[in-house]
Design an enzyme around this catalytic site. Sequence first.
Site, PDB file in Angstrom:
ATOM      1  N   GLU A   1      41.165  29.655  38.640  1.00  0.00           N
ATOM      2  CA  GLU A   1      40.258  29.318  39.739  1.00  0.00           C
ATOM      3  C   GLU A   1      40.602  27.909  40.223  1.00  0.00           C
ATOM      4  O   GLU A   1      40.655  26.977  39.424  1.00  0.00           O
ATOM      5  CB  GLU A   1      38.797  29.311  39.255  1.00  0.00           C
ATOM      6  CG  GLU A   1      38.336  30.581  38.581  1.00  0.00           C
ATOM      7  CD  GLU A   1      37.059  30.322  37.780  1.00  0.00           C
ATOM      8  OE1 GLU A   1      36.178  29.590  38.247  1.00  0.00           O
ATOM      9  OE2 GLU A   1      36.981  30.861  36.655  1.00  0.00           O
TER      10      GLU A   1
ATOM     11  N   ARG B   1      39.568  36.596  44.563  1.00  0.00           N
ATOM     12  CA  ARG B   1      38.289  36.244  45.180  1.00  0.00           C
ATOM     13  C   ARG B   1      38.460  34.939  45.965  1.00  0.00           C
ATOM     14  O   ARG B   1      39.000  33.961  45.429  1.00  0.00           O
ATOM     15  CB  ARG B   1      37.229  36.072  44.090  1.00  0.00           C
ATOM     16  CG  ARG B   1      35.835  35.740  44.623  1.00  0.00           C
ATOM     17  CD  ARG B   1      34.881  35.470  43.475  1.00  0.00           C
ATOM     18  NE  ARG B   1      33.582  34.988  43.955  1.00  0.00           N
ATOM     19  CZ  ARG B   1      32.755  34.224  43.238  1.00  0.00           C
ATOM     20  NH1 ARG B   1      33.064  33.873  42.001  1.00  0.00           N
ATOM     21  NH2 ARG B   1      31.606  33.827  43.752  1.00  0.00           N
TER      22      ARG B   1
ATOM     23  N   TYR C   1      36.222  32.242  48.350  1.00  0.00           N
ATOM     24  CA  TYR C   1      34.805  31.964  48.592  1.00  0.00           C
ATOM     25  C   TYR C   1      34.558  30.481  48.851  1.00  0.00           C
ATOM     26  O   TYR C   1      35.407  29.622  48.597  1.00  0.00           O
ATOM     27  CB  TYR C   1      33.948  32.438  47.426  1.00  0.00           C
ATOM     28  CG  TYR C   1      34.383  31.993  46.050  1.00  0.00           C
ATOM     29  CD1 TYR C   1      35.568  32.445  45.483  1.00  0.00           C
ATOM     30  CD2 TYR C   1      33.582  31.143  45.288  1.00  0.00           C
ATOM     31  CE1 TYR C   1      35.954  32.057  44.209  1.00  0.00           C
ATOM     32  CE2 TYR C   1      33.964  30.753  44.014  1.00  0.00           C
ATOM     33  CZ  TYR C   1      35.153  31.211  43.484  1.00  0.00           C
ATOM     34  OH  TYR C   1      35.545  30.822  42.225  1.00  0.00           O
TER      35      TYR C   1
ATOM     36  N   ASP D   1      32.205  27.658  47.668  1.00  0.00           N
ATOM     37  CA  ASP D   1      31.357  27.421  46.500  1.00  0.00           C
ATOM     38  C   ASP D   1      30.349  26.305  46.777  1.00  0.00           C
ATOM     39  O   ASP D   1      30.342  25.690  47.851  1.00  0.00           O
ATOM     40  CB  ASP D   1      32.243  27.067  45.299  1.00  0.00           C
ATOM     41  CG  ASP D   1      31.589  27.457  43.976  1.00  0.00           C
ATOM     42  OD1 ASP D   1      30.413  27.855  43.989  1.00  0.00           O
ATOM     43  OD2 ASP D   1      32.253  27.365  42.932  1.00  0.00           O
TER      44      ASP D   1
ATOM     45  N   GLU E   1      37.228  27.779  47.490  1.00  0.00           N
ATOM     46  CA  GLU E   1      37.721  28.095  46.150  1.00  0.00           C
ATOM     47  C   GLU E   1      38.457  29.436  46.187  1.00  0.00           C
ATOM     48  O   GLU E   1      38.089  30.346  46.939  1.00  0.00           O
ATOM     49  CB  GLU E   1      36.564  28.138  45.151  1.00  0.00           C
ATOM     50  CG  GLU E   1      37.013  28.275  43.700  1.00  0.00           C
ATOM     51  CD  GLU E   1      35.966  27.765  42.705  1.00  0.00           C
ATOM     52  OE1 GLU E   1      35.066  27.009  43.123  1.00  0.00           O
ATOM     53  OE2 GLU E   1      36.068  28.113  41.519  1.00  0.00           O
TER      54      GLU E   1
ATOM     55  N   THR F   1      42.395  33.710  41.321  1.00  0.00           N
ATOM     56  CA  THR F   1      43.422  34.758  41.291  1.00  0.00           C
ATOM     57  C   THR F   1      42.872  36.008  40.612  1.00  0.00           C
ATOM     58  O   THR F   1      41.923  35.954  39.828  1.00  0.00           O
ATOM     59  CB  THR F   1      44.668  34.334  40.498  1.00  0.00           C
ATOM     60  OG1 THR F   1      44.340  34.258  39.095  1.00  0.00           O
ATOM     61  CG2 THR F   1      45.214  32.997  40.974  1.00  0.00           C
TER      62      THR F   1
ATOM     63  N   TRP G   1      34.329  41.672  39.961  1.00  0.00           N
ATOM     64  CA  TRP G   1      35.393  41.746  38.948  1.00  0.00           C
ATOM     65  C   TRP G   1      35.396  43.067  38.191  1.00  0.00           C
ATOM     66  O   TRP G   1      36.430  43.521  37.729  1.00  0.00           O
ATOM     67  CB  TRP G   1      35.268  40.588  37.954  1.00  0.00           C
ATOM     68  CG  TRP G   1      35.493  39.248  38.590  1.00  0.00           C
ATOM     69  CD1 TRP G   1      34.572  38.270  38.791  1.00  0.00           C
ATOM     70  CD2 TRP G   1      36.729  38.743  39.134  1.00  0.00           C
ATOM     71  NE1 TRP G   1      35.142  37.190  39.429  1.00  0.00           N
ATOM     72  CE2 TRP G   1      36.457  37.445  39.647  1.00  0.00           C
ATOM     73  CE3 TRP G   1      38.014  39.252  39.239  1.00  0.00           C
ATOM     74  CZ2 TRP G   1      37.450  36.664  40.243  1.00  0.00           C
ATOM     75  CZ3 TRP G   1      39.002  38.473  39.848  1.00  0.00           C
ATOM     76  CH2 TRP G   1      38.720  37.203  40.331  1.00  0.00           C
TER      77      TRP G   1
END
Length: 464
Positions: free
Chosen positions: A9, A54, A56, A58, A64, A67, A418
């Site tokens: 991340e 993802r 997004y 944050d 952010e 992977t 996820w």
Amino acid sequence: MKRRVGGLETEFGLVCVRADGSRALEPEEAARELFRPVVAMGRSSNVFLRNAARLYLDVGSHPEYATAECDDWWELVAQDRAGERIFADLAASADQRLAEAGHDARIHLLKNNVDSAGNAFGSHENYLVDRRGEFTRLPRYLLPFLVTRQIVTGAGGVVPAPEGEEGGRFVFSRRSDHMWEAVSSATTRTRPIINTRDEPHGDPTRFRRLHVIVGDSTMSEVSTHLRFATTDLVLRAIESGRALPELTLSDDIAAIRAVARDLSGTAPLPLEGGGTTTALEVQQRWLDHVADLADETEQEVLETWQKALDAVRTGDRSWASTHLDWAIKERLFAQVTERKGIDLADPAIERLDLAYHDIAPQRGVFFALQRRGLAPSILPDARIEAARTVAPTTTRAHLRGQVVTAAQEHRVDHVVDWTTLRLTRQGAMPVQVLDPFTTQLDAVDALLEEIRAQGSPATPPPLA
């Protein structure tokens, strides 16, 4: 675990400035502009992409990218680099819209670690570990490795010189000064080296997630790969139950700051049981210890790890200065300070540090060095481009990527996370995939058939 799933991340710094460098938009406004195509595509600023990653916005309005699950560390590097390109395209698109609206404004996205205001940006590593393992034993052995890993995988940077001295001091990692606890369930409040929040994103009876938040965001593919490949080997040794190097430090936080400032790697680090060790010794002992656990495909990891340690031990940076972030930056800063007659504390060096992490291909200093052969370029461009739209094929991400791709192509509303895949029509049943190693599931095949039957093919949207 011989085969392990991991993910990365990355929090990006965001700044929107005019041509003269003054602030053009507040970060919140710039972030809204950046995410306009994302919201248009997914009706949310929090979406999963065709590559199963993802993307997004944050807390704090920072972009952010997380992977997808990878079980190959070079694939993880490709997926991480793909995320940079996706965000770089979003920034270029936002710049164009702002220009068309008559604004003198340009958005910069920085894959950096600390900004001029002292804000730290995270680069969080996730490793799947077996629930049956003794998690309380893990930090005892892993922490000394993580505290000293920065001499191999740090991003480099400058901190103020000690009181009584002028100028700045080059360090392996600026992020080390922002760690306040060894192990904690908190993330931002106490910022631990290991975060224990137990979110396995899988079957909780079989798996748990090891969340490491001490790592630097790294631009070099070699540095990023070493972060995961060496940590995986150390985890494998710890999980094996074999006798391990007893290197527990008496104060992890004091040690991580000392290691950052000691470019020789030889500063004494007090041990819990008495005596001292050094960063070089900790890393070398772990490297030697895991050597017989590495298979044929991992010999290159061991060799690269050894080269990195030798660069610190001998002071010969000839290899490291074109491969590892901290050494690339050390040479770059030395050249600039000498040419301009300034010291490391000069604001020009801080600006250069930020520019090094600018992910715009034509503006970022790292990419300029890459084009001149002064920074590594390991992965073929075609592989990185493919990773923008194709999920890893050997993990659960393959299923998520297939569903997102089919749903987008057939204009079918869907929700994924996820572990869960679901259409948003009334009565639709969710499909759960709790094993991160699963790549085929009849229920997902049925869901794909339903999507194709329900929707109509459409022009692919711009993101993925």
